[in-house]
Motif scaffolding. Structure first.
Motif, mmCIF file in Angstrom:
data_model
loop_
_atom_site.group_PDB
_atom_site.id
_atom_site.type_symbol
_atom_site.label_atom_id
_atom_site.label_comp_id
_atom_site.label_asym_id
_atom_site.label_seq_id
_atom_site.Cartn_x
_atom_site.Cartn_y
_atom_site.Cartn_z
ATOM 1 N N VAL A 96 -6.467 50.585 -42.552
ATOM 2 C CA VAL A 96 -6.319 49.161 -42.234
ATOM 3 C C VAL A 96 -6.870 48.879 -40.837
ATOM 4 O O VAL A 96 -7.614 47.905 -40.625
ATOM 5 C CB VAL A 96 -4.844 48.725 -42.336
ATOM 6 N N ALA A 97 -6.530 49.734 -39.875
ATOM 7 C CA ALA A 97 -7.009 49.531 -38.503
ATOM 8 C C ALA A 97 -8.534 49.578 -38.445
ATOM 9 O O ALA A 97 -9.169 48.765 -37.768
ATOM 10 C CB ALA A 97 -6.401 50.589 -37.583
ATOM 11 N N HIS A 98 -9.146 50.507 -39.169
ATOM 12 C CA HIS A 98 -10.604 50.620 -39.171
ATOM 13 C C HIS A 98 -11.251 49.403 -39.831
ATOM 14 O O HIS A 98 -12.308 48.929 -39.379
ATOM 15 C CB HIS A 98 -11.036 51.896 -39.889
ATOM 16 N N ALA A 99 -10.638 48.904 -40.912
ATOM 17 C CA ALA A 99 -11.188 47.717 -41.576
ATOM 18 C C ALA A 99 -11.197 46.521 -40.632
ATOM 19 O O ALA A 99 -12.148 45.728 -40.623
ATOM 20 C CB ALA A 99 -10.369 47.402 -42.829
ATOM 21 N N LEU A 100 -10.161 46.401 -39.815
ATOM 22 C CA LEU A 100 -10.093 45.293 -38.859
ATOM 23 C C LEU A 100 -11.067 45.506 -37.702
ATOM 24 O O LEU A 100 -11.694 44.553 -37.216
ATOM 25 C CB LEU A 100 -8.659 45.152 -38.338
ATOM 26 N N THR A 101 -11.216 46.758 -37.283
ATOM 27 C CA THR A 101 -12.165 47.056 -36.207
ATOM 28 C C THR A 101 -13.585 46.673 -36.610
ATOM 29 O O THR A 101 -14.356 46.150 -35.801
ATOM 30 C CB THR A 101 -12.105 48.552 -35.847
ATOM 31 N N ARG A 102 -13.908 46.906 -37.888
ATOM 32 C CA ARG A 102 -15.248 46.553 -38.365
ATOM 33 C C ARG A 102 -15.484 45.043 -38.319
ATOM 34 O O ARG A 102 -16.635 44.585 -38.308
ATOM 35 C CB ARG A 102 -15.458 47.079 -39.791
ATOM 36 N N LEU A 103 -14.409 44.271 -38.288
ATOM 37 C CA LEU A 103 -14.530 42.815 -38.171
ATOM 38 C C LEU A 103 -14.503 42.355 -36.719
ATOM 39 O O LEU A 103 -14.575 41.158 -36.440
ATOM 40 C CB LEU A 103 -13.399 42.132 -38.946
ATOM 41 N N GLY A 104 -14.360 43.313 -35.803
ATOM 42 C CA GLY A 104 -14.409 42.985 -34.383
ATOM 43 C C GLY A 104 -13.068 42.702 -33.743
ATOM 44 O O GLY A 104 -13.012 42.152 -32.640
ATOM 45 N N VAL A 105 -11.974 43.058 -34.419
ATOM 46 C CA VAL A 105 -10.638 42.857 -33.849
ATOM 47 C C VAL A 105 -9.857 44.169 -33.929
ATOM 48 O O VAL A 105 -10.126 45.016 -34.777
ATOM 49 C CB VAL A 105 -9.857 41.750 -34.584
ATOM 50 N N ALA A 106 -8.896 44.320 -33.037
ATOM 51 C CA ALA A 106 -8.134 45.581 -33.002
ATOM 52 C C ALA A 106 -6.665 45.305 -32.698
ATOM 53 O O ALA A 106 -6.146 45.681 -31.643
ATOM 54 C CB ALA A 106 -8.725 46.534 -31.970
ATOM 55 N N PRO A 107 -5.969 44.619 -33.614
ATOM 56 C CA PRO A 107 -4.542 44.350 -33.378
ATOM 57 C C PRO A 107 -3.705 45.615 -33.576
ATOM 58 O O PRO A 107 -4.174 46.600 -34.150
ATOM 59 C CB PRO A 107 -4.211 43.319 -34.454
ATOM 60 N N GLN A 108 -2.475 45.555 -33.120
ATOM 61 C CA GLN A 108 -1.536 46.656 -33.358
ATOM 62 C C GLN A 108 -1.203 46.703 -34.852
ATOM 63 O O GLN A 108 -0.870 45.683 -35.457
ATOM 64 C CB GLN A 108 -0.261 46.444 -32.548
ATOM 65 N N VAL A 109 -1.312 47.889 -35.448
ATOM 66 C CA VAL A 109 -0.959 48.088 -36.855
ATOM 67 C C VAL A 109 0.114 49.160 -36.925
ATOM 68 O O VAL A 109 -0.127 50.308 -36.542
ATOM 69 C CB VAL A 109 -2.170 48.510 -37.703
ATOM 70 N N SER A 110 1.296 48.792 -37.382
ATOM 71 C CA SER A 110 2.392 49.751 -37.534
ATOM 72 C C SER A 110 2.579 50.071 -39.007
ATOM 73 O O SER A 110 2.186 49.285 -39.878
ATOM 74 C CB SER A 110 3.684 49.183 -36.956
ATOM 75 N N VAL A 111 3.177 51.205 -39.306
ATOM 76 C CA VAL A 111 3.450 51.578 -40.690
ATOM 77 C C VAL A 111 4.905 52.001 -40.821
ATOM 78 O O VAL A 111 5.452 52.706 -39.956
ATOM 79 C CB VAL A 111 2.504 52.704 -41.169
ATOM 80 N N THR A 112 5.547 51.556 -41.886
ATOM 81 C CA THR A 112 6.939 51.891 -42.161
ATOM 82 C C THR A 112 7.067 52.251 -43.630
ATOM 83 O O THR A 112 6.480 51.576 -44.480
ATOM 84 C CB THR A 112 7.867 50.693 -41.857
ATOM 85 N N ARG A 113 7.796 53.314 -43.914
ATOM 86 C CA ARG A 113 8.091 53.661 -45.304
ATOM 87 C C ARG A 113 9.500 53.192 -45.616
ATOM 88 O O ARG A 113 10.461 53.586 -44.951
ATOM 89 C CB ARG A 113 7.942 55.170 -45.511
ATOM 90 N N GLN A 114 9.614 52.364 -46.637
ATOM 91 C CA GLN A 114 10.900 51.797 -47.009
ATOM 92 C C GLN A 114 10.841 51.340 -48.455
ATOM 93 O O GLN A 114 9.763 51.168 -49.013
ATOM 94 C CB GLN A 114 11.248 50.604 -46.112
ATOM 95 N N PRO A 115 11.997 51.151 -49.110
ATOM 96 C CA PRO A 115 11.991 50.653 -50.496
ATOM 97 C C PRO A 115 11.317 49.281 -50.570
ATOM 98 O O PRO A 115 11.466 48.447 -49.666
ATOM 99 C CB PRO A 115 13.480 50.565 -50.845
ATOM 100 N N LEU A 116 10.567 49.074 -51.640
ATOM 101 C CA LEU A 116 9.888 47.795 -51.873
ATOM 102 C C LEU A 116 10.366 47.233 -53.207
ATOM 103 O O LEU A 116 9.641 47.241 -54.207
ATOM 104 C CB LEU A 116 8.371 47.990 -51.882
ATOM 105 N N PRO A 117 11.595 46.744 -53.261
ATOM 106 C CA PRO A 117 12.141 46.255 -54.540
ATOM 107 C C PRO A 117 11.417 45.013 -55.024
ATOM 108 O O PRO A 117 10.845 44.254 -54.242
ATOM 109 C CB PRO A 117 13.603 45.939 -54.195
ATOM 110 N N VAL A 118 11.444 44.804 -56.339
ATOM 111 C CA VAL A 118 10.854 43.609 -56.934
ATOM 112 C C VAL A 118 11.810 42.440 -56.721
ATOM 113 O O VAL A 118 12.977 42.505 -57.094
ATOM 114 C CB VAL A 118 10.592 43.811 -58.437
ATOM 115 N N ASP A 119 11.319 41.396 -56.099
ATOM 116 C CA ASP A 119 12.119 40.195 -55.875
ATOM 117 C C ASP A 119 11.661 39.136 -56.875
ATOM 118 O O ASP A 119 10.599 38.537 -56.723
ATOM 119 C CB ASP A 119 11.928 39.700 -54.438
#
Length: 418
Positions: A377-400
């Motif tokens: 994700v960070a590299h995809a954004l860098t290719r567009l000329g931006v470099a925001p902070q990208v964090s990653v978290t592993r957690q349950p993703l229940p269906v809402d």
């Protein structure tokens, strides 16, 4: 009897204008003739327009905010938004007309008004696009969407068709036994519901399955098609009308037999459509700006239809990230995650109110896979000329089931977006 005749006429008109081998020039000539009649006779019936324009392009562009601010001016019975609001809590009828509302994905609901004649006109078009080849045998149709409308109830008047509505907002477990006992031959539901059917082991054996109401992500398509052993169809429909349906080859085609499409370029080959619905007579939708992002195809479809083929409904403008003035479309982020590792089968990418990017992944994934996805994700954004902070978290993703699934979601305050 008049309503059934209208449905049959709509069915045959739709089939004729989308049939294999019809030259596109013939389709566009028929569209131009119907559009001209509509501009001359139907559009001037509402207060919002003074008279017929010389050309469609002479009309101003309208959008949801403008429509909702002057709702009565865009329908000839002069039904107000307040009347629709009241009717939604009752029988969805105002002065003999059917009214309804969107689910409000972008935070505000859109309303519609149609006549009984238009309801059956819509039914004929939908049957022609989605059910051709199935109408001569008994079918049990399951509609699984957030809310029922009288649009769907008109299908019950067609011989051989049974139709039952199941509210997705209640959750599958509320009606699991009921839908298994019904055993529908045709299912129309959001991708998250269809995927839940597959992964939850529901005993269903449909002949045809359609995705509707939400963006269809490739990761869901693979699971659904493998689970049902069917090619997944797609019904592209919104408050604004029936916009497109997939053909037998699985390619989405726009409903140019009833809607004139104009396209505003967004960038990276994507467009956002303006629609003019020239078969709607009660509520006028002329050069209405949709919020959707489409990737149009420049290739002919093997089905032979002259209708414009769409490679992908990418998402909505509301789902685009704004990173220091750079517009990042949902497909860029989605592809970055899914291409990072084939073991990723669910995710969320969220632009937080402070502008930071949060990537959420299921807890069962290895930390190395999570880091690979974050880097992608960070590299995809860098290719567009931006470099925001990208964090990653592993957690349950229940269906809402109470809200639409948006795997890519911008949570910036609306007043800070361009």
């Amino acid at each position: 009897m008049r309503l059934i005749v209208e449905a049959l006429h709509s069915y045959h008109t739709t089939r004729r204008l989308s049939r294999a081998g019809l030259p596109r020039t013939s389709l566009m000539a028929a569209q131009a003739k119907a559009l001209r009649h509509w501009l001359d006779h139907d559009l001037p019936q509402v207060a919002a327009f003074a008279g017929p324009p010389a050309r469609l392009s002479d009309l101003p562009v309208m959008d949801k905010a403008l429509l909702m601010a002057s709702f009565a001016d865009y329908n000839h019975p002069n039904i107000t938004a307040e009347q629709v609001t009241g009717a939604l809590a009752a029988d969805c009828k105002v002065a003999g007309y059917t009214v309804g509302a969107s689910t409000g994905t972008s935070g505000n609901r859109g309303y519609f008004v149609i006549s009984d004649l238009e309801r059956y006109r819509w039914l004929g078009a939908l049957l022609a696009k989605a059910m051709a080849g199935l109408l001569w045998q008994a079918q049990r149709i399951a509609i699984i969407l957030p809310q029922d409308t009288r649009l769907y109830s008109s299908a019950r008047s067609v011989p051989h068709l049974q139709l039952r509505f199941f509210a997705s907002t209640e959750g599958v477990d509320a009606w699991r036994d009921a839908i298994e006992n019904y055993n529908p031959t045709v299912i129309v539901a959001a991708p998250k519901v269809l995927r839940y059917f597959v992964e939850g082991g529901l005993r269903l054996t449909p002949r045809r399955v359609f995705s509707a109401a939400e963006t269809l992500d490739p990761v869901d398509r693979r699971v659904i098609e493998a689970g049902f052993n069917l090619t997944l169809g797609q019904i592209y429909m919104a408050t604004e009308g029936l916009l497109g349906v997939t053909c037998a080859h699985g390619h989405l085609h726009l409903a140019e037999d009833s809607i004139a499409f104009e396209y505003e370029p967004v960038g990276d080959g994507l467009v956002s459509p303006l629609i003019t619905s020239f078969r709607r007579q009660v509520q006028i939708m002329a050069r209405y700006r949709m919020n959707d992002l489409l990737r149009l195809s420049d290739q002919p479809c093997p089905c032979g239809s002259p209708l414009q083929r769409v490679d992908e409904v990418v998402g909505r403008m509301d789902d685009c990230f704004d990173i220091r003035g750079v517009l990042v479309t949902p497909d860029v982020l989605r592809n970055a995650v899914l291409q990072a590792d084939t073991r990723i089968v669910d995710f969320r990418v969220i632009q937080q109110p402070d502008g930071a990017i949060a990537l959420l992944l299921p807890p069962e994934l290895d930390s190395s896979v999570a880091e690979t996805a974050r880097t992608s994700v960070a590299h995809a954004l860098t290719r567009l000329g931006v470099a925001p902070q990208v964090s990653v978290t592993r957690q349950p993703l229940p269906v809402d089931f109470s809200r639409k699934l948006r795997r890519v979601e911008c949570r910036l305050p609306k007043d800070t977006r361009p």
